[in-house]
Design a protein around this motif. Structure first.
Motif, PDB file in Angstrom:
ATOM      1  N   PRO A  46       0.890  -1.170  -0.564  1.00 13.23           N
ATOM      2  CA  PRO A  46       0.357   0.398  -0.199  1.00 13.23           C
ATOM      3  C   PRO A  46       1.108   1.292   0.025  1.00 13.23           C
ATOM      4  N   GLY A  47       0.738   2.414  -0.930  1.00 17.21           N
ATOM      5  CA  GLY A  47       1.270   3.442  -0.892  1.00 17.21           C
ATOM      6  C   GLY A  47       1.398   4.577   0.572  1.00 17.21           C
ATOM      7  N   GLU A  48       0.245   4.320   1.057  1.00 17.72           N
ATOM      8  CA  GLU A  48       0.776   4.688   2.573  1.00 17.72           C
ATOM      9  C   GLU A  48       2.286   4.182   3.526  1.00 17.72           C
ATOM     10  N   GLN A  49       2.360   3.433   3.064  1.00 15.96           N
ATOM     11  CA  GLN A  49       3.743   2.276   3.743  1.00 15.96           C
ATOM     12  C   GLN A  49       4.704   3.044   3.406  1.00 15.96           C
ATOM     13  N   ALA A  50       5.046   3.502   2.386  1.00 15.54           N
ATOM     14  CA  ALA A  50       6.302   4.271   1.837  1.00 15.54           C
ATOM     15  C   ALA A  50       6.882   4.726   2.584  1.00 15.54           C
ATOM     16  N   LYS A  51       6.407   5.759   3.528  1.00 17.30           N
ATOM     17  CA  LYS A  51       6.043   7.172   4.522  1.00 17.30           C
ATOM     18  C   LYS A  51       7.484   6.138   5.656  1.00 17.30           C
ATOM     19  N   VAL A  52       8.637   6.603   5.860  1.00 15.46           N
ATOM     20  CA  VAL A  52       9.170   6.357   6.583  1.00 15.46           C
ATOM     21  C   VAL A  52       9.472   6.671   8.110  1.00 15.46           C
ATOM     22  N   SER A  53       8.654   6.037   8.787  1.00 10.20           N
ATOM     23  CA  SER A  53       9.020   6.278  10.190  1.00 10.20           C
ATOM     24  C   SER A  53      10.466   6.955  11.007  1.00 10.20           C
ATOM     25  N   GLN A  54      11.044   6.062  10.932  1.00 15.01           N
ATOM     26  CA  GLN A  54      12.401   6.331  11.400  1.00 15.01           C
ATOM     27  C   GLN A  54      13.393   5.804  10.573  1.00 15.01           C
ATOM     28  N   TYR A  55      14.393   6.754  10.196  1.00 25.72           N
ATOM     29  CA  TYR A  55      15.452   6.594   9.228  1.00 25.72           C
ATOM     30  C   TYR A  55      16.623   5.867   9.765  1.00 25.72           C
ATOM     31  N   ARG A  56      17.443   5.333   9.538  1.00 24.83           N
ATOM     32  CA  ARG A  56      18.928   4.643   9.119  1.00 24.83           C
ATOM     33  C   ARG A  56      19.909   4.907   9.472  1.00 24.83           C
ATOM     34  N   LEU A  57      20.910   5.085   9.809  1.00 26.33           N
ATOM     35  CA  LEU A  57      22.558   6.189   9.521  1.00 26.33           C
ATOM     36  C   LEU A  57      23.425   5.328   9.057  1.00 26.33           C
ATOM     37  N   LEU A  58      24.243   5.833   8.626  1.00 23.62           N
ATOM     38  CA  LEU A  58      25.147   4.916   8.018  1.00 23.62           C
ATOM     39  C   LEU A  58      25.869   4.259   8.836  1.00 23.62           C
ATOM     40  N   GLY A  59      26.336   5.717   9.460  1.00 27.66           N
ATOM     41  CA  GLY A  59      27.260   5.340  11.221  1.00 27.66           C
ATOM     42  C   GLY A  59      25.978   4.486  12.178  1.00 27.66           C
ATOM     43  N   HIS A  69      19.983  18.957   5.251  1.00 28.50           N
ATOM     44  CA  HIS A  69      21.665  18.539   3.921  1.00 28.50           C
ATOM     45  C   HIS A  69      21.497  16.972   3.880  1.00 28.50           C
ATOM     46  N   MET A  70      20.742  16.334   4.129  1.00 32.60           N
ATOM     47  CA  MET A  70      21.196  14.560   4.375  1.00 32.60           C
ATOM     48  C   MET A  70      19.560  13.709   2.565  1.00 32.60           C
ATOM     49  N   THR A  71      20.242  13.030   2.391  1.00 33.23           N
ATOM     50  CA  THR A  71      19.413  12.248   0.856  1.00 33.23           C
ATOM     51  C   THR A  71      19.192  10.703   1.784  1.00 33.23           C
ATOM     52  N   HIS A  72      18.423  10.354   0.644  1.00 31.92           N
ATOM     53  CA  HIS A  72      18.184   8.831   0.880  1.00 31.92           C
ATOM     54  C   HIS A  72      19.698   8.068   0.090  1.00 31.92           C
ATOM     55  N   LEU A  73      19.866   7.271   0.512  1.00 36.53           N
ATOM     56  CA  LEU A  73      20.489   6.032   0.065  1.00 36.53           C
ATOM     57  C   LEU A  73      19.699   5.318  -0.694  1.00 36.53           C
ATOM     58  N   ASN A  74      19.074   5.019  -0.332  1.00 36.10           N
ATOM     59  CA  ASN A  74      17.802   3.646  -0.507  1.00 36.10           C
ATOM     60  C   ASN A  74      16.387   4.424   0.493  1.00 36.10           C
ATOM     61  N   GLY A  75      15.951   3.546   0.176  1.00 28.69           N
ATOM     62  CA  GLY A  75      14.557   3.736   0.997  1.00 28.69           C
ATOM     63  C   GLY A  75      14.445   4.360   2.650  1.00 28.69           C
ATOM     64  N   GLU A  76      15.276   3.639   3.894  1.00 36.92           N
ATOM     65  CA  GLU A  76      14.953   3.457   4.623  1.00 36.92           C
ATOM     66  C   GLU A  76      16.808   4.144   4.977  1.00 36.92           C
ATOM     67  N   VAL A  77      17.600   4.704   4.221  1.00 36.02           N
ATOM     68  CA  VAL A  77      18.977   4.844   5.231  1.00 36.02           C
ATOM     69  C   VAL A  77      19.365   6.172   4.455  1.00 36.02           C
ATOM     70  N   LEU A  78      19.839   7.141   5.016  1.00 37.44           N
ATOM     71  CA  LEU A  78      20.109   8.656   5.405  1.00 37.44           C
ATOM     72  C   LEU A  78      21.354   9.072   4.633  1.00 37.44           C
ATOM     73  N   VAL A  79      22.302   9.960   3.976  1.00 40.44           N
ATOM     74  CA  VAL A  79      23.832   9.862   4.329  1.00 40.44           C
ATOM     75  C   VAL A  79      23.729  11.500   3.700  1.00 40.44           C
ATOM     76  N   VAL A  80      24.345  11.817   3.629  1.00 44.20           N
ATOM     77  CA  VAL A  80      24.463  13.781   3.654  1.00 44.20           C
ATOM     78  C   VAL A  80      24.990  13.251   1.899  1.00 44.20           C
ATOM     79  N   LYS A  81      24.614  15.293   1.676  1.00 47.72           N
ATOM     80  CA  LYS A  81      24.335  14.831   0.070  1.00 47.72           C
ATOM     81  C   LYS A  81      25.561  14.971  -0.448  1.00 47.72           C
ATOM     82  N   ASP A  82      26.868  15.280   0.228  1.00 51.04           N
ATOM     83  CA  ASP A  82      28.021  15.190  -0.638  1.00 51.04           C
ATOM     84  C   ASP A  82      28.446  13.436  -0.677  1.00 51.04           C
TER      85      ASP A  82
END
Length: 227
Positions: A46-59, A69-82
């Motif tokens: 379902p489309g409503e499940q696309a919203k992530v309540s908690q993002y994971r960080l690489l560190g 200043h961050m963006t998606h590496l994939n669906g649930e993992v965030l990284v800095v934009k550089d």
């Protein structure tokens, strides 16, 4: 919205290591799109499940909201934009724009440059979803055939290696600009896909990037031979 197979392919997401497709309320799939998802064993969520309540960080750790200043590496993992992989994606975006401008430069370029554009989009899809990139022909040439023609253009096209100039015209200038963009993206890929010892981790993507710039050079040689 009615999703056909092409639109579905473009919107496949990665969730906890599995490929999924989010279908919004009121959205529909064509029969070919649904067959593709079933054939590839891609779950429809379902489309409503696309919203992530908690993002994971690489560190390590999690975060509730995505900072600017961050963006998606994939669906649930965030990284800095550089992050190197985000930089690589940006270089591919630039390359795609240059390829479209090449197609607009002359109708004869629409088909061959369209194949290179399709490969660029396949690369970004495989990178985001962490899928292997399956090699194939490009503009009718295998990797070996392409290598021979780019190394020895005189033998195949009667046109030796050359350095572009203004006298060569706008089409060659456009192709050369796209070739340069492909080279920049390739260098970004070298940085993005290597381990701590400097060994490449995505040889398939690196080889494909090299093929794109070489194919653009072949198109330049072919066009130069027509002048």
């Amino acid at each position: 919205m009615l999703y056909n197979e092409e639109a579905v392919r473009a919107n496949i997401r990665n969730r906890e290591g599995k490929r999924v497709f989010y279908l919004g309320k009121g959205d529909q799939l064509t029969s070919s799109a649904r067959d593709y998802l079933q054939r590839e064993r891609i779950d429809i969520l379902p489309g409503e499940q696309a919203k992530v309540s908690q993002y994971r960080l690489l560190g390590g750790g999690t975060i509730g909201e995505k900072p600017e200043h961050m963006t998606h590496l994939n669906g649930e993992v965030l990284v800095v934009k550089d992050h190197p992989r985000i930089v690589f994606r940006g270089k591919l975006d630039t390359l795609e724009a240059e390829l479209i401008l090449c197609q607009l430069a002359d109708d004869a370029l629409k088909a061959p440059v369209g194949e290179i554009l399709a490969l660029a989009r396949q690369i970004i899809r495989c990178e985001v979803l962490d899928e292997p990139l399956v090699p194939g022909t490009l503009c009718g040439l295998t990797e070996q055939e392409q290598r021979q023609r780019s190394h020895f253009p005189q033998d195949y096209y009667g046109q030796p290696h050359f350095t572009p100039s203004a006298e060569d015209g706008a089409v060659i200038a456009r192709l050369n600009r796209a070739r340069c963009a492909a080279r920049e993206a390739e260098l970004a890929a070298v940085t993005a896909f290597r381990d701590r010892d400097g060994n490449p981790t995505r040889v398939d993507i690196l080889r494909a990037m090299n093929r794109m710039s070489s194919m653009l050079y072949i198109l330049m040689v072919q066009w130069k031979g027509k002048l």
